[in-house]
Write a protein that holds these residues in place. Sequence first.
Motif, PDB file in Angstrom:
ATOM      1  N   THR A  45      43.743  32.717  35.710  1.00 42.56           N
ATOM      2  CA  THR A  45      42.341  32.365  35.918  1.00 42.56           C
ATOM      3  C   THR A  45      41.673  32.086  34.583  1.00 42.56           C
ATOM      4  O   THR A  45      41.678  32.931  33.684  1.00 42.56           O
ATOM      5  N   ARG A  46      41.061  30.926  34.452  1.00 39.11           N
ATOM      6  CA  ARG A  46      40.317  30.583  33.237  1.00 39.11           C
ATOM      7  C   ARG A  46      38.808  30.683  33.465  1.00 39.11           C
ATOM      8  O   ARG A  46      38.057  31.123  32.607  1.00 39.11           O
ATOM      9  N   ILE A  97      44.775  27.802  34.906  1.00 37.47           N
ATOM     10  CA  ILE A  97      45.597  27.014  33.984  1.00 37.47           C
ATOM     11  C   ILE A  97      47.055  27.436  34.176  1.00 37.47           C
ATOM     12  O   ILE A  97      47.372  28.635  34.080  1.00 37.47           O
ATOM     13  N   GLY A 131      56.153  36.968  44.657  1.00 34.30           N
ATOM     14  CA  GLY A 131      56.863  37.411  43.449  1.00 34.30           C
ATOM     15  C   GLY A 131      55.951  37.963  42.370  1.00 34.30           C
ATOM     16  O   GLY A 131      56.313  38.014  41.203  1.00 34.30           O
ATOM     17  N   ASP A 183      39.595  36.024  43.631  1.00 35.33           N
ATOM     18  CA  ASP A 183      40.520  35.590  42.574  1.00 35.33           C
ATOM     19  C   ASP A 183      41.974  35.742  43.024  1.00 35.33           C
ATOM     20  O   ASP A 183      42.809  34.844  42.856  1.00 35.33           O
ATOM     21  N   LEU A 219      38.908  27.868  38.245  1.00 29.52           N
ATOM     22  CA  LEU A 219      39.822  26.994  37.499  1.00 29.52           C
ATOM     23  C   LEU A 219      40.960  27.870  36.995  1.00 29.52           C
ATOM     24  O   LEU A 219      40.724  28.891  36.338  1.00 29.52           O
ATOM     25  N   ARG A 276      47.530  20.599  33.788  1.00 32.61           N
ATOM     26  CA  ARG A 276      47.722  22.061  33.934  1.00 32.61           C
ATOM     27  C   ARG A 276      46.560  22.731  34.661  1.00 32.61           C
ATOM     28  O   ARG A 276      46.609  23.929  34.927  1.00 32.61           O
TER      29      ARG A 276
END
Length: 143
Positions: free
Chosen positions: A78-79, A130, A7, A62, A128, A107
């Motif tokens: 992506t943090r 979020i 989606g 990623d 990491l 989160r």
Amino acid sequence: MRPLAHGAAHHCFGCGKANRSGLRLNFLVSDEGLIVCRTKIPARFEGPPGYVHGGVIATLLDEAMSKANRACNVIAMTRHLEVDYRRPVPLRSTIEITARHLKAEGRKHFCEAEIRLHGETLASGKALFIAVTKQFLLSRTKD
Ligand SMILES: CCCCCCCCCCCCCCCC(=O)SCCNC(=O)CCNC(=O)[C@H](O)C(C)(C)COP(=O)(O)OP(=O)(O)OC[C@H]1O[C@@H](n2cnc3c(N)ncnc32)[C@H](O)[C@@H]1OP(=O)(O)O
């Protein structure tokens, strides 16, 4: 393995079918949540002569990790992203990208990914993510 119905936005540079200049990646998912993508990267994404640009390699990792989140029904951004460039990634060769969701802490979602050619790991990454709401993700789409 089955196709991942993710989606994601239609014009996504990584997987959007409507983005003619993007990578247009297709992902499979196993019952255990392992993400797999087999693809050939076209010459227009060249970095070093004959090889994939490093920024595109980061994108591949990623993108696959974000699909690992989707397989867990998590919408996340992506943090923090780490990439290990172990060997150059050749253009126009069938590479295999795999990713998996490792753990969640509130989160925060931790994932890892690899790019392989003939079983050899060319690049690997950790990230990491979020979790965000659909509203947050789509807040710019009406501009
Ligand atoms: C119809 C609709 C269908 C929708 C269909 C879905 C489509 C599905 C598309 C998905 C899309 C994906 C696409 C691909 C993945 C991208 O490429 S996303 C694009 C690149 N990423 C970005 O642009 C994100 C930019 N960053 C941001 O907007 C914000 O930083 C974020 C990610 C929203 C997080 O902000 P925030 O909510 O304010 O979170 P923040 O409090 O700063 O951090 C959260 C927690 O992480 C911790 N943290 C932050 N950084 C670190 C760090 N480096 N190390 C450890 N902990 C950290 C914080 O301490 C905090 O911890 P707690 O206090 O909660 O314990």
